[in-house]
Enzyme design. Structure first.
Site, PDB file in Angstrom:
ATOM      1  N   LYS A 181       0.734  -1.190   0.152  1.00 20.91           N
ATOM      2  CA  LYS A 181      -0.105   0.063   0.032  1.00 20.91           C
ATOM      3  C   LYS A 181       0.945   1.147   0.099  1.00 20.91           C
ATOM      4  O   LYS A 181       1.469   1.502   1.148  1.00 20.91           O
ATOM      5  CB  LYS A 181      -0.954   0.025   1.247  1.00 20.91           C
ATOM      6  CG  LYS A 181      -2.235   0.815   1.079  1.00 20.91           C
ATOM      7  CD  LYS A 181      -2.231   2.172   0.760  1.00 20.91           C
ATOM      8  CE  LYS A 181      -2.018   3.097   1.988  1.00 20.91           C
ATOM      9  NZ  LYS A 181      -1.929   4.473   1.641  1.00 20.91           N
ATOM     10  N   CYS A 291      13.481  11.169   7.246  1.00 29.49           N
ATOM     11  CA  CYS A 291      13.470  10.875   8.798  1.00 29.49           C
ATOM     12  C   CYS A 291      14.573  11.027   9.462  1.00 29.49           C
ATOM     13  O   CYS A 291      14.580  11.003  10.651  1.00 29.49           O
ATOM     14  CB  CYS A 291      12.486   9.339   8.978  1.00 29.49           C
ATOM     15  SG  CYS A 291      13.514   7.919   8.093  1.00 29.49           S
TER      16      CYS A 291
END
Length: 486
Positions: A181, A291
């Site tokens: 996904k 990140c």
């Protein structure tokens, strides 16, 4: 201005070896963050499409995929990596269209690393062994590995292909089947990846792709599906908590790489020119939408002013511009919503008493697209929200310190613990400080240097578990101990 010759693509689901629209025909628009124009349409999946994909993955797990030998799986994985490199120019263009990042970054980092993920794990799987233990003269124990089962892979928008292949490659190497996904904001390279897997010889149903959103959509359906055995998620910490709650009722195995508010500690004895060169990257590469970016910069007071003078001057030289322009160093932020979030933190920094040394506004001449100048902020207290909360944009704070004890207290005073960087030429200090930082990875005199055999992941609210090398296979395999009485 350099422009791509590759056209955007409309994105369909890929389930059981074929591309298909949503069962209800629903689609949503894929937007270009650099131009605010529509790139194409994306099939909007939900619970029905996820269920079809999971069923296909379950059939393939116990069917053709299981029947392949390890050498046959390895050959297919190497082919996937080869095909990614063959289509490098196309994939890089699609990645930059989707994300707004500079084309040179997609070409030099994202796509080569995506291919290397497959090449690395196809080689590494050959080295994996398990333990054997002789229990005196009574019994012999040995452990065997088997796939966990059907794996859900939920991906972020900042490094779409790189991070999807970081999950997909070890999952396939271990013999699992998957349902991917991708982030709804960056669907194109995931769609091409599904096509590449098919062309490389992956059997139908082994790799499935469902597009859609998170809450009340494909992401939520995948997280809660009872026949999904494990979930690997990279993304924002709040979303990770929602996924964890959804997965709890079926006790799915979880691997999370979540947010970060990473410190960059600069001691006065370090090589300042080297520090500046790398800190520009660790602060602003990929628009700061990484990140691992070092957004909290701590500088020993003796080097504070010299560092700021050079850092501000070099930051002002960074060219913010259209992703396909050759001179662009910083592209567009991912969306209007994210742009408003990042600029909101800049306004908050002023309210909290901070000083904007450079940046903080839209560049002149770029009236369309979500562009923001790299921003350096000083004068903030350690308890300010801008210092403590993840911004995920080209925004850094710089704070002076006077001692190791002081900076370590500030560095560890956070809910996050993903990465950190330490700059010093004192060998003892390097080991001493690095060993006390509460983070999953600490770089000394470098940044973003990765050996894929080493553990990667975060502490505290920056994640659950570790990936990389054997650590990836610990997640993607189940161990069975067999005891033979002698």
């Amino acid at each position: 201005m350099q422009r791509t010759s590759y056209r955007p693509i409309d994105c369909l689901h890929f389930i059981d070896g074929r591309f298909m629209p949503s069962l209800n025909g629903k689609t949503f628009a894929n937007m270009n963050p650099a131009t605010e124009e529509t790139l194409g349409t994306v099939a909007e999946g939900g619970a029905e499409e996820v269920d079809l994909a999971v069923q296909a993955a379950r059939r393939a797990l116990n069917g053709p995929w299981k029947k392949l030998s390890a050498n046959e799986r390895i050959a297919i994985m190497r082919k996937i990596g080869d095909l990614i490199l063959e289509r490098k120019a196309e994939l890089a263009a699609l990645e930059s269209l989707d994300t707004g990042k500079p084309l040179w970054l997609s070409e030099s980092v994202d796509i080569p690393r995506a291919a290397y993920n497959f090449h690395f794990f196809s080689d590494y799987i050959r080295t994996i062994t398990t333990e054997a233990t002789q229990q005196d003269d009574v019994a012999l124990n040995y452990a065997i590995r088997r796939p966990v089962g059907v794996i859900g892979l939920i991906n972020p928008w900042n490094l779409p292909l790189l991070l999807m292949t970081w999950k997909l490659a070890p999952a396939l190497a271990a013999g699992n089947t998957v349902v991917m996904k991708p982030a709804e904001l960056t669907p194109m390279t995931a769609t091409v990846l599904a096509e590449i897997c098919r062309d490389a010889g992956v059997p139908d149903g082994v790799v499935n792709l469902v597009h859609g959103f998170g809450p009340n959509s494909a992401g939520a359906a995948l997280s809660s599906h009872p026949d999904v055995n494990a979930l690997s998620f990279t993304g924002e910490t709040t979303t990770g908590k929602v996924i964890m709650a959804a997965a709890a009722h079926s006790l799915k195995r979880l691997s999370f790489e979540l947010g970060g508010k990473n410190p960059n500690i600069i001691f006065a004895d370090s090589n300042l020119d080297e520090v500046i060169e790398t800190t520009l990257k660790s602060s602003f590469i990929n628009q700061g939408e990484v990140c691992l970016c070092g957004s909290r910069i701590y500088v020993e007071r003796a080097a504070y002013e010299p560092f700021l003078d050079k850092f501000v001057a070099k930051t002002k030289e960074l060219v913010v511009g259209e992703p396909f322009a050759e001179k662009t160093k910083v592209g567009a932020l991912i969306s209007e919503e994210h742009y408003e979030r990042v600029t909101g933190y800049i306004r908050l920094a002023v309210e909290e008493g901070g000083t904007i040394l450079c940046g903080g506004k839209r560049p002149d001449g770029l009236d369309t697209g979500y562009y923001l100048e790299p921003t350096i902020i000083t004068g903030l207290d350690r308890k300010c929200r801008v210092v403590n909360e993840e911004i995920f944009g080209p925004v850094v704070t710089v704070i002076p310190f006077d001692s190791e004890e002081e900076v370590l207290e500030q560095v560890n005073d956070t809910h996050y613990g993903l990465s950190a960087t330490v700059w010093t030429n004192d060998l003892r200090r390097a080991h001493r400080v690095a060993g006390q930082i509460e983070a999953g990875i600490v770089w000394v005199n470098t940044w973003f240097l990765r050996d894929l055999r080493t553990p990667f992941g975060g502490m505290k609210q920056s994640g659950i578990g570790r990936e990389g090398g054997l650590h990836s296979f610990e997640f993607y395999t189940e161990l069975t101990n067999i005891c033979i009485k002698l």
